[in-house]
Write a protein that holds these residues in place. Structure first.
Motif, PDB file in Angstrom:
ATOM      1  N   ARG A 144      66.896 -44.411  38.071  1.00  0.00           N
ATOM      2  CA  ARG A 144      68.728 -44.455  38.833  1.00  0.00           C
ATOM      3  C   ARG A 144      68.801 -43.887  39.578  1.00  0.00           C
ATOM      4  O   ARG A 144      69.032 -43.242  40.556  1.00  0.00           O
ATOM      5  N   GLU A 145      67.503 -42.539  39.614  1.00  0.00           N
ATOM      6  CA  GLU A 145      67.592 -41.721  41.031  1.00  0.00           C
ATOM      7  C   GLU A 145      66.762 -41.853  41.772  1.00  0.00           C
ATOM      8  O   GLU A 145      65.357 -41.438  42.498  1.00  0.00           O
ATOM      9  N   LYS A 146      66.589 -43.702  42.042  1.00  0.00           N
ATOM     10  CA  LYS A 146      65.940 -44.209  42.842  1.00  0.00           C
ATOM     11  C   LYS A 146      64.444 -44.252  43.481  1.00  0.00           C
ATOM     12  O   LYS A 146      63.836 -44.198  43.996  1.00  0.00           O
ATOM     13  N   GLY A 147      63.724 -43.883  42.395  1.00  0.00           N
ATOM     14  CA  GLY A 147      61.693 -43.402  41.641  1.00  0.00           C
ATOM     15  C   GLY A 147      61.693 -45.082  40.952  1.00  0.00           C
ATOM     16  O   GLY A 147      62.380 -46.327  40.585  1.00  0.00           O
ATOM     17  N   TYR A 148      60.280 -44.833  41.041  1.00  0.00           N
ATOM     18  CA  TYR A 148      59.813 -45.714  39.997  1.00  0.00           C
ATOM     19  C   TYR A 148      58.319 -44.905  39.362  1.00  0.00           C
ATOM     20  O   TYR A 148      58.019 -43.761  39.593  1.00  0.00           O
ATOM     21  N   CYS A 175      56.898 -40.348  37.156  1.00  0.00           N
ATOM     22  CA  CYS A 175      57.885 -40.978  38.104  1.00  0.00           C
ATOM     23  C   CYS A 175      57.805 -40.687  39.431  1.00  0.00           C
ATOM     24  O   CYS A 175      57.418 -39.218  39.552  1.00  0.00           O
ATOM     25  N   CYS A 176      57.854 -41.497  40.288  1.00  0.00           N
ATOM     26  CA  CYS A 176      57.255 -41.102  42.003  1.00  0.00           C
ATOM     27  C   CYS A 176      59.011 -41.193  42.073  1.00  0.00           C
ATOM     28  O   CYS A 176      59.184 -42.569  42.539  1.00  0.00           O
ATOM     29  N   LYS A 177      59.125 -40.068  43.296  1.00  0.00           N
ATOM     30  CA  LYS A 177      60.422 -39.955  44.813  1.00  0.00           C
ATOM     31  C   LYS A 177      59.899 -40.620  45.470  1.00  0.00           C
ATOM     32  O   LYS A 177      58.660 -39.776  45.698  1.00  0.00           O
TER      33      LYS A 177
END
Length: 65
Positions: A33-37, A59-61
């Motif tokens: 949801r926070e544009k990470g993977y 979580c990688c952003k």
């Protein structure tokens, strides 16, 4: 007794870092949801660790947004 003087600053830094970490994504849905993977144990270069997806996945952003 001398070791207590060395351990005290270490514990303060540890607690300070964990206090802000509570607002980080805590599962895969929040991370996406926070544009990470979710990456296994590390993130590739333009990405930084910003939370946890599960025990071994972080979580990688992107650094630049």
């Amino acid at each position: 007794m001398r070791i207590l003087y060395l351990l005290f600053p270490f514990f303060l830094l540890l607690l300070q870092g964990s206090a802000g970490f509570s607002f980080a994504p805590g599962n895969k849905a929040e991370c996406e949801r926070e544009k990470g993977y979710c990456g296994f144990l590390k993130c590739s270069f333009p990405f930084v660790v910003s939370g946890k997806c599960s025990r071994f996945f972080f979580c990688c952003k992107n650094i630049w947004g």
